[in-house]
Design a protein around this motif. Sequence first.
Motif, PDB file in Angstrom:
ATOM      1  N   TYR A   1       0.862  -1.183   0.000  1.00 18.40           N
ATOM      2  CA  TYR A   1       0.000   0.000   0.000  1.00 18.40           C
ATOM      3  C   TYR A   1       0.898   1.233   0.000  1.00 18.40           C
ATOM      4  O   TYR A   1       1.732   1.395   0.894  1.00 18.40           O
ATOM      5  CB  TYR A   1      -0.893   0.002   1.247  1.00 18.40           C
ATOM      6  CG  TYR A   1      -1.829  -1.178   1.313  1.00 18.40           C
ATOM      7  CD1 TYR A   1      -3.154  -1.068   0.891  1.00 18.40           C
ATOM      8  CD2 TYR A   1      -1.380  -2.414   1.774  1.00 18.40           C
ATOM      9  CE1 TYR A   1      -4.005  -2.155   0.940  1.00 18.40           C
ATOM     10  CE2 TYR A   1      -2.230  -3.503   1.822  1.00 18.40           C
ATOM     11  CZ  TYR A   1      -3.537  -3.378   1.397  1.00 18.40           C
ATOM     12  OH  TYR A   1      -4.385  -4.459   1.439  1.00 18.40           O
ATOM     13  N   PHE A   2       0.741   2.079  -1.001  1.00 18.04           N
ATOM     14  CA  PHE A   2       1.545   3.283  -1.133  1.00 18.04           C
ATOM     15  C   PHE A   2       0.717   4.498  -0.741  1.00 18.04           C
ATOM     16  O   PHE A   2      -0.411   4.672  -1.227  1.00 18.04           O
ATOM     17  CB  PHE A   2       2.010   3.474  -2.581  1.00 18.04           C
ATOM     18  CG  PHE A   2       3.084   2.523  -3.025  1.00 18.04           C
ATOM     19  CD1 PHE A   2       4.408   2.945  -3.117  1.00 18.04           C
ATOM     20  CD2 PHE A   2       2.777   1.212  -3.369  1.00 18.04           C
ATOM     21  CE1 PHE A   2       5.395   2.085  -3.538  1.00 18.04           C
ATOM     22  CE2 PHE A   2       3.773   0.329  -3.787  1.00 18.04           C
ATOM     23  CZ  PHE A   2       5.078   0.769  -3.868  1.00 18.04           C
ATOM     24  N   LEU A   3       1.263   5.352   0.120  1.00 16.48           N
ATOM     25  CA  LEU A   3       0.659   6.655   0.347  1.00 16.48           C
ATOM     26  C   LEU A   3       1.107   7.588  -0.769  1.00 16.48           C
ATOM     27  O   LEU A   3       2.245   7.513  -1.234  1.00 16.48           O
ATOM     28  CB  LEU A   3       1.087   7.229   1.696  1.00 16.48           C
ATOM     29  CG  LEU A   3       0.778   6.386   2.940  1.00 16.48           C
ATOM     30  CD1 LEU A   3       1.161   7.163   4.200  1.00 16.48           C
ATOM     31  CD2 LEU A   3      -0.686   5.975   2.991  1.00 16.48           C
ATOM     32  N   ALA A   4       0.220   8.473  -1.202  1.00 15.42           N
ATOM     33  CA  ALA A   4       0.557   9.382  -2.294  1.00 15.42           C
ATOM     34  C   ALA A   4      -0.017  10.761  -2.019  1.00 15.42           C
ATOM     35  O   ALA A   4      -1.165  10.882  -1.573  1.00 15.42           O
ATOM     36  CB  ALA A   4       0.023   8.849  -3.629  1.00 15.42           C
TER      37      ALA A   4
ATOM     38  N   ILE B   1      10.575   9.630   7.731  1.00 18.31           N
ATOM     39  CA  ILE B   1       9.760   9.091   6.648  1.00 18.31           C
ATOM     40  C   ILE B   1       8.719  10.099   6.194  1.00 18.31           C
ATOM     41  O   ILE B   1       7.928  10.599   6.984  1.00 18.31           O
ATOM     42  CB  ILE B   1       9.105   7.773   7.080  1.00 18.31           C
ATOM     43  CG1 ILE B   1      10.196   6.712   7.262  1.00 18.31           C
ATOM     44  CG2 ILE B   1       8.065   7.320   6.076  1.00 18.31           C
ATOM     45  CD1 ILE B   1       9.719   5.415   7.830  1.00 18.31           C
ATOM     46  N   THR B   2       8.748  10.392   4.905  1.00 20.52           N
ATOM     47  CA  THR B   2       7.769  11.267   4.275  1.00 20.52           C
ATOM     48  C   THR B   2       6.698  10.398   3.629  1.00 20.52           C
ATOM     49  O   THR B   2       7.021   9.475   2.869  1.00 20.52           O
ATOM     50  CB  THR B   2       8.445  12.148   3.208  1.00 20.52           C
ATOM     51  OG1 THR B   2       9.498  12.894   3.816  1.00 20.52           O
ATOM     52  CG2 THR B   2       7.450  13.094   2.565  1.00 20.52           C
ATOM     53  N   GLY B   3       5.428  10.679   3.921  1.00 23.19           N
ATOM     54  CA  GLY B   3       4.354   9.846   3.420  1.00 23.19           C
ATOM     55  C   GLY B   3       4.381   9.661   1.916  1.00 23.19           C
ATOM     56  O   GLY B   3       4.029   8.596   1.404  1.00 23.19           O
ATOM     57  N   ALA B   4       4.810  10.676   1.195  1.00 23.71           N
ATOM     58  CA  ALA B   4       4.852  10.604  -0.266  1.00 23.71           C
ATOM     59  C   ALA B   4       5.808   9.532  -0.776  1.00 23.71           C
ATOM     60  O   ALA B   4       5.719   9.122  -1.930  1.00 23.71           O
ATOM     61  CB  ALA B   4       5.259  11.967  -0.836  1.00 23.71           C
ATOM     62  N   ALA B   5       6.718   9.071   0.083  1.00 32.47           N
ATOM     63  CA  ALA B   5       7.713   8.069  -0.314  1.00 32.47           C
ATOM     64  C   ALA B   5       7.607   6.824   0.563  1.00 32.47           C
ATOM     65  O   ALA B   5       8.590   6.116   0.769  1.00 32.47           O
ATOM     66  CB  ALA B   5       9.107   8.654  -0.235  1.00 32.47           C
ATOM     67  N   PHE B   6       6.403   6.538   1.069  1.00 27.76           N
ATOM     68  CA  PHE B   6       6.218   5.476   2.054  1.00 27.76           C
ATOM     69  C   PHE B   6       5.246   4.432   1.529  1.00 27.76           C
ATOM     70  O   PHE B   6       4.251   4.754   0.881  1.00 27.76           O
ATOM     71  CB  PHE B   6       5.670   6.093   3.348  1.00 27.76           C
ATOM     72  CG  PHE B   6       5.656   5.181   4.540  1.00 27.76           C
ATOM     73  CD1 PHE B   6       6.664   4.272   4.772  1.00 27.76           C
ATOM     74  CD2 PHE B   6       4.610   5.252   5.455  1.00 27.76           C
ATOM     75  CE1 PHE B   6       6.656   3.440   5.893  1.00 27.76           C
ATOM     76  CE2 PHE B   6       4.586   4.433   6.585  1.00 27.76           C
ATOM     77  CZ  PHE B   6       5.617   3.529   6.803  1.00 27.76           C
TER      78      PHE B   6
ATOM     79  N   VAL C   1      10.557   9.840  -5.841  1.00 23.93           N
ATOM     80  CA  VAL C   1       9.427  10.762  -5.912  1.00 23.93           C
ATOM     81  C   VAL C   1       9.955  12.164  -6.171  1.00 23.93           C
ATOM     82  O   VAL C   1      10.987  12.553  -5.616  1.00 23.93           O
ATOM     83  CB  VAL C   1       8.623  10.774  -4.583  1.00 23.93           C
ATOM     84  CG1 VAL C   1       7.521  11.823  -4.621  1.00 23.93           C
ATOM     85  CG2 VAL C   1       8.030   9.403  -4.298  1.00 23.93           C
ATOM     86  N   ARG C   2       9.256  12.903  -7.020  1.00 25.23           N
ATOM     87  CA  ARG C   2       9.550  14.328  -7.183  1.00 25.23           C
ATOM     88  C   ARG C   2       8.626  15.093  -6.238  1.00 25.23           C
ATOM     89  O   ARG C   2       7.427  15.214  -6.488  1.00 25.23           O
ATOM     90  CB  ARG C   2       9.334  14.760  -8.637  1.00 25.23           C
ATOM     91  CG  ARG C   2      10.258  14.027  -9.595  1.00 25.23           C
ATOM     92  CD  ARG C   2      10.211  14.602 -10.992  1.00 25.23           C
ATOM     93  NE  ARG C   2      11.096  13.859 -11.880  1.00 25.23           N
ATOM     94  CZ  ARG C   2      11.471  14.257 -13.095  1.00 25.23           C
ATOM     95  NH1 ARG C   2      10.996  15.417 -13.566  1.00 25.23           N
ATOM     96  NH2 ARG C   2      12.267  13.534 -13.828  1.00 25.23           N
TER      97      ARG C   2
END
Length: 334
Positions: A99-102, A171-176, A222-223
């Motif tokens: 599961y990826f957060l975005a 940890i940044t959610g965009a890369a988690f 991620v950008r």
Amino acid sequence: MTSSTALKICVLLSTYNGEHYLAEQVHSILTQTGRGTAFTVQIYIRDDGSSDNTLKIIQQLTNDHPDTVFLLTDDLGNAGVRASFLQLVKHAPNDAALYFLADQDDVWEPNKVQVFLEYYAQTTQALPIGLYSDLWVADQNAQVTGQKMSQVAHWQQLTIDYEFLSFNYRITGAAFAFNARAKELLALISIAEINASNMHDSFFALTIAACGQLIGIADPLVRYRQHAHNVVGAAGHHKTWREHWQSAFAFPGQKIFNNVLLNEFLHRQHLRLRTAHETAVMADYLAYYHAAHCWQRWQAALMIKAHISQPHPWLNVAKLMVTNVTKPYQLPQN
């Protein structure tokens, strides 16, 4: 044609007034290398009360990709980013590999999912597993600036555990991303608990670190777009001096309280930390939070120093001694 052995990937995306960037982000997810052969993708979007054209864009995406993009609806309305992502965790299907957060305004590198799956294949998948990567800091047009998040945030190490996260952000959610076992664990968190935390991604990571394992990926995948409307940015360059001063004391208070909040969550779920050392780490934060006198707080602050891996740990210890940094934070009533 989709391979019968393809793994299922779920992307959890919360939106709020994201009309300018949402379509580009979703496109970067739909065009991932290996999609349709090595893995399938389902994107679950929850809108958090947008007043612009975000919902129209989501509707168009669901029309164009009816088997891939889904809109999650509930009666929470504008719940805030923390509760919105938790709702996605709670209501996404339980059968995905990862599961990826975005975030709505970022852009994924084409090989992001592929690299995460390669690292995940090497883990003990029966545990709650979280994976996180480095990020490119990007401008408002999603063009890479040449800086990585690891450079901006001065990452000293890649491998992290519960003790590291107990007094650090990483940890940044965009890369988690996390596996189904971790998703099952995180879904037990209540709305009141996640709203009491400083942010959903850091509390998710802390919880997984306490009960499972975190895997770091050095590649920036991620950008991480920086623009005037970021909820949380990479460099904090929009802050005033007063805000910097306030955040200097908010940081240690939030970190200590996150540990206290985690302890309450684990107790409520009849779970415990995995090692005696981690239990001792937690005890130092509980001692600070529950200190009845200044000298008890000072003693606990000196014990917490051992868990601070940042440069100049005495600066943070001094903050803990000068004032009760956890005073603004109260445990929720679940």
